[in-house]
Scaffold this active site. Structure first.
Site, PDB file in Angstrom:
ATOM      1  N   LYS A  60       0.828  -1.212   0.000  1.00 66.11           N
ATOM      2  CA  LYS A  60       0.000   0.000   0.000  1.00 66.11           C
ATOM      3  C   LYS A  60       0.860   1.259   0.000  1.00 66.11           C
ATOM      4  CE  LYS A  60      -2.405  -2.673  -0.454  1.00 66.11           C
ATOM      5  NZ  LYS A  60      -2.538  -4.142  -0.376  1.00 66.11           N
ATOM      6  N   HIS A  91     -23.083  15.715   2.084  1.00 64.79           N
ATOM      7  CA  HIS A  91     -22.904  16.161   0.698  1.00 64.79           C
ATOM      8  C   HIS A  91     -21.855  17.252   0.658  1.00 64.79           C
ATOM      9  CE1 HIS A  91     -23.841  17.294  -3.408  1.00 64.79           C
ATOM     10  NE2 HIS A  91     -23.842  18.561  -3.004  1.00 64.79           N
TER      11      HIS A  91
HETATM   12  P1  FAD Z   1       1.394 -13.918   8.526  1.00 64.65           P
HETATM   13  O1  FAD Z   1       1.205 -12.461   8.384  1.00 64.65           O
HETATM   14  O2  FAD Z   1       1.958 -14.659   7.360  1.00 64.65           O
HETATM   15  O3  FAD Z   1       2.353 -14.111   9.784  1.00 64.65           O
HETATM   16  C1  FAD Z   1       2.811 -15.356  10.204  1.00 64.65           C
HETATM   17  C2  FAD Z   1       4.056 -15.176  11.036  1.00 64.65           C
HETATM   18  O4  FAD Z   1       4.375 -16.400  11.678  1.00 64.65           O
HETATM   19  C3  FAD Z   1       5.301 -14.786  10.222  1.00 64.65           C
HETATM   20  O5  FAD Z   1       5.957 -13.715  10.826  1.00 64.65           O
HETATM   21  C4  FAD Z   1       6.144 -16.053  10.258  1.00 64.65           C
HETATM   22  O6  FAD Z   1       7.536 -15.791  10.172  1.00 64.65           O
HETATM   23  C5  FAD Z   1       5.778 -16.609  11.625  1.00 64.65           C
HETATM   24  N1  FAD Z   1       6.018 -18.041  11.791  1.00 64.65           N
HETATM   25  C6  FAD Z   1       5.593 -19.070  11.004  1.00 64.65           C
HETATM   26  N2  FAD Z   1       5.980 -20.257  11.512  1.00 64.65           N
HETATM   27  C7  FAD Z   1       6.657 -19.972  12.656  1.00 64.65           C
HETATM   28  C8  FAD Z   1       7.313 -20.763  13.629  1.00 64.65           C
HETATM   29  N3  FAD Z   1       7.328 -22.091  13.556  1.00 64.65           N
HETATM   30  N4  FAD Z   1       7.918 -20.149  14.667  1.00 64.65           N
HETATM   31  C9  FAD Z   1       7.914 -18.800  14.763  1.00 64.65           C
HETATM   32  N5  FAD Z   1       7.315 -17.994  13.872  1.00 64.65           N
HETATM   33  C10 FAD Z   1       6.698 -18.569  12.850  1.00 64.65           C
HETATM   34  N6  FAD Z   1      -4.383  -8.671   3.307  1.00 64.65           N
HETATM   35  C11 FAD Z   1      -5.254  -7.675   3.546  1.00 64.65           C
HETATM   36  O7  FAD Z   1      -6.176  -7.850   4.342  1.00 64.65           O
HETATM   37  N7  FAD Z   1      -5.136  -6.459   2.928  1.00 64.65           N
HETATM   38  C12 FAD Z   1      -4.152  -6.207   2.040  1.00 64.65           C
HETATM   39  O8  FAD Z   1      -4.060  -5.106   1.508  1.00 64.65           O
HETATM   40  C13 FAD Z   1      -3.211  -7.237   1.762  1.00 64.65           C
HETATM   41  N8  FAD Z   1      -2.199  -7.021   0.893  1.00 64.65           N
HETATM   42  C14 FAD Z   1      -1.292  -8.014   0.674  1.00 64.65           C
HETATM   43  C15 FAD Z   1      -0.268  -7.760  -0.230  1.00 64.65           C
HETATM   44  C16 FAD Z   1       0.679  -8.729  -0.488  1.00 64.65           C
HETATM   45  C17 FAD Z   1       1.790  -8.435  -1.479  1.00 64.65           C
HETATM   46  C18 FAD Z   1       0.618  -9.973   0.210  1.00 64.65           C
HETATM   47  C19 FAD Z   1       1.655 -11.030  -0.021  1.00 64.65           C
HETATM   48  C20 FAD Z   1      -0.401 -10.229   1.116  1.00 64.65           C
HETATM   49  C21 FAD Z   1      -1.375  -9.255   1.343  1.00 64.65           C
HETATM   50  N9  FAD Z   1      -2.439  -9.462   2.223  1.00 64.65           N
HETATM   51  C22 FAD Z   1      -3.357  -8.476   2.440  1.00 64.65           C
HETATM   52  C23 FAD Z   1      -2.599 -10.741   2.959  1.00 64.65           C
HETATM   53  C24 FAD Z   1      -2.117 -10.612   4.390  1.00 64.65           C
HETATM   54  O9  FAD Z   1      -0.762 -10.217   4.382  1.00 64.65           O
HETATM   55  C25 FAD Z   1      -2.286 -11.940   5.120  1.00 64.65           C
HETATM   56  O10 FAD Z   1      -3.635 -12.351   5.023  1.00 64.65           O
HETATM   57  C26 FAD Z   1      -1.935 -11.801   6.601  1.00 64.65           C
HETATM   58  O11 FAD Z   1      -0.594 -11.382   6.760  1.00 64.65           O
HETATM   59  C27 FAD Z   1      -2.156 -13.123   7.337  1.00 64.65           C
HETATM   60  O12 FAD Z   1      -1.830 -12.965   8.673  1.00 64.65           O
HETATM   61  P2  FAD Z   1      -1.338 -14.181   9.563  1.00 64.65           P
HETATM   62  O13 FAD Z   1      -1.108 -13.616  10.926  1.00 64.65           O
HETATM   63  O14 FAD Z   1      -2.252 -15.320   9.419  1.00 64.65           O
HETATM   64  O15 FAD Z   1       0.059 -14.668   8.935  1.00 64.65           O
END
Ligand code: FAD
Ligand code: AMP
Length: 471
Positions: free
Chosen positions: A57, A450
């Site tokens: 973004k 508006h």
């Molecule tokens: P993640 O954000 O993937 O975080 C998981 C974390 O767990 C990571 O830091 C990882 O290193 C850690 N981890 C994994 N396994 C282990 C372990 N065994 N031990 C310790 N740490 C571990 N979503 C939106 O809603 N709006 C947007 O505008 C948007 N834009 C995006 C743009 C891009 C280019 C991308 C790639 C994704 C985008 N998304 C967007 C999607 C969004 O980023 C994900 O849906 C969101 O980050 C998911 O959150 P999460 O907490 O499930 O996992």
């Protein structure tokens, strides 16, 4: 071994938000995350803050400003003869935004007295979590509850192996050191379109190859059709029904082979972005040993309340089924923390809004016209174009429209779909109305300021009932 009420694995928007809510509710909480920045320092925030929502973004906004200077401002009577791009400064700004926010998460952990551990976590059974610290230290934590929030990673395809230089994934595409004259993108999904928009605005000739015949099939078809037209007008060469079969890096360029209905074709580009979707990431979590099952698509299997089959082990966010969206992950994280604290919590997956941050933006909540028809629901519909909105004309942002669908019997809103500037903000009103089981008439009788863009939602709601005024 340190004991906790809650151990969260992963500090993305699912994990860090769950940890904060758990701590707020008086639970002794630890959060483990392995993400490191370029200097090896902890960088919590997961995909979202490091290589996803936030940096994309930041670049979408920067590139939009750049594009507006040459394309929008002259029409406002502002002369912009000598405009130039400093890509390094743009990237540095984006990196600073990421750094501020990831540091901010560390600050929130401190404020809420959450023990943050920088390292890789593995389930060791009996509610024990082994952590291989980024500093080389091994620790063991025990948690009455464990929340798995390990997120997702880009899907790799054999036809286009990522080398980090010529062929990249989202991470590489957010950090090019020069504007590629010709950029290829595999996949016309959310990420492909957003990254394609950034580089198109900065001057790349962008070609997007999409295997499916239809464009954005998850969106409302009328909105997707209009969006495709607008994106193509902006210069994005979106080719549907094109399946990439092989790639070859040749003297600094990438030769992409793909099949379309007429046969095999090639495309030569300077850089290629692979944006064919993401998969749940569970490597190294030790799920099998802990008896935590995966579903048929390799995601952590959970019930509607994010419980895995193992007592005291929960999972949220991208690692589980459902849309891979940051706010979905966070809402699940909050709900799980509240359930652990003994509260009753509820996740309304039907009301998760979708946003695509192109220009104009696309946002929707609820069902599309196609889904309603497939479900056999009788519905009324109202649509309204931004071109008939005074504020949109004043600002010069007249592309797109709003569509509202309501139940033919009860008038309850079943879906709202927006293609237009600020759709990401405008959709919130429809989400709120639907969360309160609102009707199209409720929206139509709500006073809208508006002149604002929100009047388009008002008019579309009127159009679904007694009739729009300004058309
Ligand atoms: P993640 O954000 O993937 O975080 C998981 C974390 O767990 C990571 O830091 C990882 O290193 C850690 N981890 C994994 N396994 C282990 C372990 N065994 N031990 C310790 N740490 C571990 N979503 C939106 O809603 N709006 C947007 O505008 C948007 N834009 C995006 C743009 C891009 C280019 C991308 C790639 C994704 C985008 N998304 C967007 C999607 C969004 O980023 C994900 O849906 C969101 O980050 C998911 O959150 P999460 O907490 O499930 O996992
Ligand atoms: P999303 O899952 O929304 O990020 O979108 C990824 C897109 O990539 C989907 O629309 C897929 O159809 C598309 N895709 C996957 N594999 C290929 C391929 N080999 N060639 C072209 N497009 C692909």
């Amino acid at each position: 071994m340190k004991d906790y009420d809650v151990i969260v694995i992963g500090a993305g928007p699912g994990g860090y938000v769950a940890a904060i809510r758990a701590a707020q509710l008086g639970l002794k909480t630890a959060c483990v995350d392995k993400w490191s920045d370029a200097k090896g320092k902890a960088s919590p925030g997961g995909t979202c803050l490091n290589v996803g929502c936030i940096p994309s973004k930041a670049l979408l906004d920067s590139s939009h400003h750049y594009h507006d200077v040459t394309h929008l401002l002259p029409a406002h009577g502002i002369n912009t003869e000598s405009v130039s791009l400093d890509l390094g400064a743009m990237m540095a700004r984006k990196d600073k935004v990421v750094q501020n926010l990831t540091r901010g998460v560390l600050g929130l952990f401190r404020k809420n007295k959450i023990d943050f551990v920088h390292g890789s976590a593995t389930l060791a059974g009996d509610q024990v979590v082994n952590v291989a610290g980024a500093d080389g230290e091994q620790t063991q934590l025990r948690g009455t509850n464990i929340i798995l929030a390990s997120g997702s990673v880009p899907i790799a395809i054999d036809a286009a192996p990522v080398d980090g230089e010529h062929i990249v994934d989202n991470e590489g595409a957010l950090a090019f050191d020069a504007v590629p004259p010709k950029l290829g993108i595999i996949g016309a999904g959310v990420i492909g379109l957003e990254l394609g928009s950034v580089w198109n605005r900065l001057g790349s000739e962008v070609t997007i190859l999409e295997a499916m015949e239809s464009f954005l099939p998850a969106a409302d078809a009328a909105i997707a059709k209009d969006a495709a037209k607008l994106f193509r007008k902006q210069g994005l060469d979106i080719r549907l029904g094109c399946k990439v079969t092989a790639t070859r890096v040749n003297e600094g360029t990438v030769v992409v082979r793909y099949d379309d209905e007429e046969g095999a074709r090639t495309l030569e580009v300077d850089r290629l972005v692979v944006a064919v979707g993401r998969r749940a990431y569970t490597d190294g979590l030790g799920l099998e040993a802990a008896g935590v099952a995966l579903d048929e698509r390799g995601r952590i299997a959970v019930d509607a309340n994010c419980r895995t089959g193992q007592a005291g082990i929960w999972a949220v966010g991208d690692a589980t089924a459902g849309p891979m969206l940051a706010h979905k992950a966070s809402e699940e994280g909050i709900a799980v923390a509240e359930m652990i604290a003994g509260q009753s919590a509820h996740i309304d997956h039907a009301l998760v809004p979708w946003v695509i941050y192109t220009h104009p933006e696309i946002a929707w909540v609820g069902r599309t016209a196609e889904q309603l028809k497939a479900d056999g629901v009788e519905f009324t519909s109202g649509s309204f174009p931004f071109a008939a909105i005074g504020r949109a004309q004043g600002a010069g942002i007249t592309d797109g429209s709003v569509r509202v669908y309501a139940c033919a019997k009860t008038d309850r809103i079943l879906g709202a779909h927006i293609l237009g500037s600020n759709a990401s903000e405008l959709i919130a009103e429809a989400v709120t109305a639907m969360a309160f089981h609102g009707s199209a008439e409720d929206l139509a009788r709500t006073v809208h300021a508006h002149p604002t863009l929100s009047e388009a939602l008002h008019e579309a709601a009127l159009a679904a009932g007694s009739g729009a005024i300004h058309i």
